[in-house]
Design a protein around this motif. Structure first.
Motif, PDB file in Angstrom:
ATOM      1  N   LYS A 111      -2.004  -7.710  -5.687  1.00 30.89           N
ATOM      2  CA  LYS A 111      -0.894  -8.022  -4.696  1.00 30.89           C
ATOM      3  C   LYS A 111      -1.140  -7.691  -3.096  1.00 30.89           C
ATOM      4  O   LYS A 111      -1.078  -8.576  -2.225  1.00 30.89           O
ATOM      5  N   ALA A 112      -1.972  -6.659  -2.871  1.00 35.20           N
ATOM      6  CA  ALA A 112      -2.346  -6.220  -1.657  1.00 35.20           C
ATOM      7  C   ALA A 112      -3.273  -7.138  -1.101  1.00 35.20           C
ATOM      8  O   ALA A 112      -3.423  -7.622   0.031  1.00 35.20           O
ATOM      9  N   THR A 113      -4.180  -7.509  -1.960  1.00 34.18           N
ATOM     10  CA  THR A 113      -5.398  -8.446  -1.438  1.00 34.18           C
ATOM     11  C   THR A 113      -5.075 -10.020  -1.340  1.00 34.18           C
ATOM     12  O   THR A 113      -5.167 -10.466  -0.125  1.00 34.18           O
ATOM     13  N   ALA A 114      -3.847 -10.221  -2.044  1.00 34.58           N
ATOM     14  CA  ALA A 114      -3.240 -11.528  -2.033  1.00 34.58           C
ATOM     15  C   ALA A 114      -2.500 -11.717  -0.256  1.00 34.58           C
ATOM     16  O   ALA A 114      -2.534 -12.582   0.327  1.00 34.58           O
ATOM     17  N   TRP A 115      -1.796 -10.557   0.086  1.00 36.05           N
ATOM     18  CA  TRP A 115      -1.142 -10.620   1.026  1.00 36.05           C
ATOM     19  C   TRP A 115      -2.016 -10.544   2.489  1.00 36.05           C
ATOM     20  O   TRP A 115      -1.823 -11.082   3.404  1.00 36.05           O
ATOM     21  N   TYR A 116      -3.094  -9.727   2.353  1.00 35.56           N
ATOM     22  CA  TYR A 116      -4.091  -9.468   3.322  1.00 35.56           C
ATOM     23  C   TYR A 116      -4.891 -11.059   3.568  1.00 35.56           C
ATOM     24  O   TYR A 116      -5.109 -11.555   4.624  1.00 35.56           O
ATOM     25  N   PHE A 117      -5.035 -11.947   2.518  1.00 41.86           N
ATOM     26  CA  PHE A 117      -5.640 -13.383   2.595  1.00 41.86           C
ATOM     27  C   PHE A 117      -4.598 -14.255   3.329  1.00 41.86           C
ATOM     28  O   PHE A 117      -4.991 -14.992   4.019  1.00 41.86           O
ATOM     29  N   GLU A 134      -1.924   2.221 -16.987  1.00 46.88           N
ATOM     30  CA  GLU A 134      -2.193   2.653 -15.580  1.00 46.88           C
ATOM     31  C   GLU A 134      -3.243   1.808 -14.841  1.00 46.88           C
ATOM     32  O   GLU A 134      -3.167   1.293 -13.818  1.00 46.88           O
ATOM     33  N   ARG A 135      -4.319   1.287 -15.617  1.00 48.73           N
ATOM     34  CA  ARG A 135      -5.178   0.418 -15.176  1.00 48.73           C
ATOM     35  C   ARG A 135      -4.464  -1.124 -14.983  1.00 48.73           C
ATOM     36  O   ARG A 135      -4.948  -1.554 -13.705  1.00 48.73           O
ATOM     37  N   HIS A 136      -3.581  -1.433 -15.625  1.00 48.50           N
ATOM     38  CA  HIS A 136      -2.941  -2.770 -15.447  1.00 48.50           C
ATOM     39  C   HIS A 136      -2.153  -2.471 -14.031  1.00 48.50           C
ATOM     40  O   HIS A 136      -1.902  -3.561 -13.221  1.00 48.50           O
ATOM     41  N   ARG A 137      -1.523  -1.503 -14.002  1.00 50.96           N
ATOM     42  CA  ARG A 137      -0.714  -1.297 -12.820  1.00 50.96           C
ATOM     43  C   ARG A 137      -1.521  -1.089 -11.491  1.00 50.96           C
ATOM     44  O   ARG A 137      -0.944  -1.862 -10.485  1.00 50.96           O
ATOM     45  N   ALA A 138      -2.926  -0.744 -11.488  1.00 50.42           N
ATOM     46  CA  ALA A 138      -3.648  -0.539 -10.433  1.00 50.42           C
ATOM     47  C   ALA A 138      -4.158  -1.733 -10.106  1.00 50.42           C
ATOM     48  O   ALA A 138      -4.257  -2.068  -8.869  1.00 50.42           O
ATOM     49  N   LEU A 139      -4.362  -2.534 -10.959  1.00 48.74           N
ATOM     50  CA  LEU A 139      -5.026  -3.821 -10.803  1.00 48.74           C
ATOM     51  C   LEU A 139      -4.156  -4.946 -10.393  1.00 48.74           C
ATOM     52  O   LEU A 139      -4.436  -5.494  -9.392  1.00 48.74           O
ATOM     53  N   SER A 140      -2.926  -4.681 -10.581  1.00 48.75           N
ATOM     54  CA  SER A 140      -1.583  -5.467 -10.175  1.00 48.75           C
ATOM     55  C   SER A 140      -1.540  -5.243  -8.619  1.00 48.75           C
ATOM     56  O   SER A 140      -1.450  -6.252  -7.889  1.00 48.75           O
ATOM     57  N   PHE A 141      -1.613  -3.951  -8.353  1.00 51.81           N
ATOM     58  CA  PHE A 141      -1.250  -3.344  -6.955  1.00 51.81           C
ATOM     59  C   PHE A 141      -2.376  -4.116  -6.082  1.00 51.81           C
ATOM     60  O   PHE A 141      -2.279  -4.558  -4.987  1.00 51.81           O
ATOM     61  N   ILE A 142      -3.761  -3.997  -6.627  1.00 53.50           N
ATOM     62  CA  ILE A 142      -5.018  -4.384  -5.641  1.00 53.50           C
ATOM     63  C   ILE A 142      -4.795  -5.777  -5.591  1.00 53.50           C
ATOM     64  O   ILE A 142      -4.908  -6.451  -4.409  1.00 53.50           O
ATOM     65  N   LEU A 186       0.912  -1.112   0.202  1.00 55.48           N
ATOM     66  CA  LEU A 186       0.159   0.010  -0.121  1.00 55.48           C
ATOM     67  C   LEU A 186       0.840   1.296  -0.179  1.00 55.48           C
ATOM     68  O   LEU A 186       0.645   2.166  -0.701  1.00 55.48           O
ATOM     69  N   ASN A 187       1.898   1.155   0.863  1.00 52.23           N
ATOM     70  CA  ASN A 187       2.808   2.434   0.763  1.00 52.23           C
ATOM     71  C   ASN A 187       3.536   2.647  -0.690  1.00 52.23           C
ATOM     72  O   ASN A 187       3.740   3.704  -0.889  1.00 52.23           O
ATOM     73  N   ASP A 188       3.947   1.638  -1.132  1.00 55.12           N
ATOM     74  CA  ASP A 188       4.591   1.609  -2.481  1.00 55.12           C
ATOM     75  C   ASP A 188       3.948   2.404  -3.462  1.00 55.12           C
ATOM     76  O   ASP A 188       4.046   2.994  -4.482  1.00 55.12           O
ATOM     77  N   TYR A 189       2.369   2.230  -3.346  1.00 58.53           N
ATOM     78  CA  TYR A 189       1.465   2.851  -4.558  1.00 58.53           C
ATOM     79  C   TYR A 189       0.798   3.893  -3.814  1.00 58.53           C
ATOM     80  O   TYR A 189      -0.603   4.138  -4.126  1.00 58.53           O
ATOM     81  N   GLN A 190       1.303   4.809  -2.838  1.00 52.81           N
ATOM     82  CA  GLN A 190       0.585   5.922  -2.338  1.00 52.81           C
ATOM     83  C   GLN A 190       0.101   6.995  -3.044  1.00 52.81           C
ATOM     84  O   GLN A 190      -1.078   7.291  -2.981  1.00 52.81           O
ATOM     85  N   GLU A 191       0.763   7.277  -4.201  1.00 50.57           N
ATOM     86  CA  GLU A 191       0.610   8.276  -5.180  1.00 50.57           C
ATOM     87  C   GLU A 191      -0.759   7.738  -5.941  1.00 50.57           C
ATOM     88  O   GLU A 191      -1.721   8.466  -6.398  1.00 50.57           O
ATOM     89  N   LEU A 192      -1.078   6.597  -6.301  1.00 56.25           N
ATOM     90  CA  LEU A 192      -2.098   5.947  -7.015  1.00 56.25           C
ATOM     91  C   LEU A 192      -3.382   6.109  -6.111  1.00 56.25           C
ATOM     92  O   LEU A 192      -4.350   6.645  -6.560  1.00 56.25           O
TER      93      LEU A 192
END
Length: 165
Positions: A90-96, A80-88, A28-34
């Motif tokens: 990754k973060a979701t996977a770590w939370y699971f 940008e959409r691909h980057r955003a979806l990739s971020f989502i 989440l911190n890595d993608y703060q600007e997003l």
């Protein structure tokens, strides 16, 4: 030996909870600007009522639809959409992974109580799980905190940089 093994198992499960949570927070911190862009745009979209949690499938679908609309508006290009979806993702996977560790930590907590003859004390299980959960959250948030990061950066004195010649 049984005591040792059950305690080590509990410690391992706690680590499987707290460090994937930490990894998700780092993502989440890595993608703060997003996220800043999403925050600005998401304010324009009506929030989904928490009452929909009474029907979780509907709540999740409504939140997903809202999220995709915000994503479509917040991103300008396909990359940008691909980057955003990739971020989502990754973060979701770590939370699971963190959730799985948390659930395993609950089971291991019960096993420790059983090993010490306190398996029937539900209140003790609740106290253990709450304390370990708070400790795990504190660990993850402490590690990403600006104060700790600044202190770690100060440990690198000027002149410590390594140059590749």
């Amino acid at each position: 030996m049984t005591y040792f093994v059950t305690i080590v198992s509990l410690l391992g499960d706690w680590l499987l909870f707290t460090f994937p949570l930490y990894q998700g927070l780092m993502e989440l911190n890595d993608y703060q600007e997003l996220l800043v862009g999403f925050d600005e745009i998401s304010g324009k979209w009506k929030m989904i009522s928490p009452w929909w949690w009474l029907v979780p499938v509907v709540k999740i679908q409504k939140e997903r639809t809202r999220g995709y609309r915000i994503l479509r508006e917040a991103t300008k290009s396909k990359s940008e959409r691909h980057r955003a979806l990739s971020f989502i993702d990754k973060a979701t996977a770590w939370y699971f992974v963190a959730l799985a560790g948390w659930l395993k930590m609950i089971a291991s907590s019960y096993e420790v109580l059983e090993a010490f003859g306190c398996g029937e004390a539900v209140w003790l299980l609740i106290v253990m799980v709450v304390l370990m959960t708070v400790g795990g959250l504190f660990n993850a948030y402490y590690r990403i905190g600006k104060k700790r990061v600044s202190r770690k950066e100060e440990e690198f004195k000027p002149g410590d940089e390594v140059t590749n010649d």
